[in-house]
Design an enzyme around this catalytic site. Structure first.
Site, short mmCIF file in Angstrom:
data_model
loop_
_atom_site.label_atom_id
_atom_site.label_comp_id
_atom_site.label_asym_id
_atom_site.label_seq_id
_atom_site.Cartn_x
_atom_site.Cartn_y
_atom_site.Cartn_z
N ASP A 14 -10.30 -3.87 -5.22
CA ASP A 14 -9.68 -2.92 -4.28
C ASP A 14 -10.22 -1.52 -4.56
O ASP A 14 -10.03 -0.99 -5.66
CB ASP A 14 -8.15 -2.97 -4.48
CG ASP A 14 -7.40 -2.15 -3.44
OD1 ASP A 14 -8.01 -1.24 -2.84
OD2 ASP A 14 -6.21 -2.43 -3.23
N SER A 64 0.83 -1.20 0.00
CA SER A 64 0.00 0.00 0.00
C SER A 64 0.87 1.27 0.00
O SER A 64 1.56 1.51 -0.98
CB SER A 64 -0.96 -0.06 1.20
OG SER A 64 -1.92 0.93 1.10
N HIS A 98 -8.19 -4.64 -0.69
CA HIS A 98 -6.89 -4.06 -0.35
C HIS A 98 -6.06 -4.96 0.57
O HIS A 98 -4.84 -4.88 0.57
CB HIS A 98 -7.14 -2.69 0.31
CG HIS A 98 -5.97 -1.76 0.22
ND1 HIS A 98 -5.47 -1.30 -0.99
CD2 HIS A 98 -5.18 -1.21 1.17
CE1 HIS A 98 -4.44 -0.50 -0.77
NE2 HIS A 98 -4.24 -0.43 0.54
C1 MLT Z 1 -2.84 3.93 2.19
O1 MLT Z 1 -3.77 3.85 2.98
O2 MLT Z 1 -1.70 3.66 2.53
C2 MLT Z 1 -3.15 4.41 0.83
O3 MLT Z 1 -4.20 3.86 0.33
C3 MLT Z 1 -1.99 4.37 -0.07
C4 MLT Z 1 -1.22 5.63 0.15
O4 MLT Z 1 -1.78 6.56 0.71
O5 MLT Z 1 -0.07 5.69 -0.24
#
Ligand code: MLT
Length: 215
Positions: free
Chosen positions: A160, A110, A191
Site C-alpha cells: 500500500d 482508509s 490500498h
Molecule cells: C484517503 O485517501 O482517505 C487517505 O489516504 C487516508 C486519509 O486521508 O485519511
C-alpha cells in the site's frame, strides 16, 4: 423507521437475531457515503445493528471525516475537532436508537479507519473494538489513553503506497503500547480491499465481538 435528525447525515439499520448488543459503526473512505459500507457490515456480522455516518468535510466534493492538507498530511486541529464531533454523534445515536454504548465496534476504511484510530486515541470510551482497514497514524496524542480490554484488527496492504508498512507498524505499536489487544492481517496487495481482508475481519469479529454477546 423515521430517521431522527442527528448531527451527522447517517444510515441506521436495526439489528436482528442474536447480535443485538453490537453496533457496527461504519466509516467510509474519501469520496464515500453513508451507504458505502452497509453491505460490508451485513457480511461481517449478519444481524448486527449498523450505524453509518457520512463524513462532513468535503474535498473537491468528496466526503471525508477530517481535513487533510495533502495526501497523508492531516490538518491536526481539524482532526481533533472532528474526532470529538463524531464521538459525540455516536453518543447521541446511542440515546436516539437505544444502542448499547459498550457495544460499538468501528469498521473503518482508509480515511474512516484513520478517524476510528483517532477516536481510540482521543475518545477511547466510544469504541469497544475496531476493525481498521488500511489505517495510518492519524495523530500522536500527548498522553496515551488506556485501551486495556479493547480489541483492534489492523488490516494492512503489504504494498500500500498510502498506508505504508512503517505507518502501520507505528500505529500497531502505539495501540499495543496503550494496552489494546491488537491483531494484524496482511493483505498481499495495496490500498484496495481484497476478499481475504473481509474474511479475516469476519473471523476476527466473530471471535472478539460476537462471543461477547453470549456473556
Ligand atoms: C484517503 O485517501 O482517505 C487517505 O489516504 C487516508 C486519509 O486521508 O485519511
Amino acid at each position: 423507521m423515521k430517521v431522527p435528525l442527528l448531527s451527522f447525515t447517517h444510515r441506521y439499520v436495526p439489528g436482528t437475531g442474536t447480535t443485538l448488543k453490537t453496533t457496527l459503526l461504519l466509516l467510509h473512505g474519501t469520496g464515500g457515503s453513508e451507504t458505502d459500507l452497509l453491505d460490508l457490515g451485513r457480511e461481517l456480522l449478519p444481524g448486527a445493528t449498523l450505524l453509518s455516518p457520512r463524513g462532513k468535510v468535503l474535498e473537491n466534493g468528496m466526503p471525508r471525516f477530517f481535513r487533510r492538507l495533502a495526501e497523508g498530511v492531516f490538518d491536526l486541529e481539524d482532526l481533533e475537532r472532528r474526532t470529538h464531533e463524531l464521538a459525540d454523534f455516536v453518543r447521541e445515536a446511542c440515546d436516539a436508537y437505544a444502542l448499547d454504548p459498550d457495544g460499538i465496534v468501528a469498521v473503518g476504511y482508509s480515511n474512516g479507519a484513520n478517524i476510528a484510530a483517532s477516536m481510540l486515541l482521543l475518545r477511547p470510551e466510544t469504541l469497544a473494538a475496531a476493525v481498521l482497514f488500511r489505517p495510518m497514524v492519524p495523530m500522536v496524542p500527548s498522553r496515551l489513553p488506556d485501551l486495556k480490554g479493547r480489541s483492534v484488527l489492523v488490516a494492512a496492504g503489504q504494498v500500500d503506497p498510502i498506508a505504508n508498512s512503517s505507518q502501520t507498524k507505528k500505529l500497531v505499536e502505539m495501540l499495543s503500547g496503550a494496552g489494546a489487544n491488537v491483531a494484524m492481517h496482511k493483505h498481499a496487495g495495496g490500498h484496495e480491499l481484497g476478499n481475504d481482508d473481509v474474511a479475516a475481519a469476519q473471523t476476527w469479529i466473530r471471535e472478539h465481538v460476537a462471543n461477547k454477546e453470549a456473556r
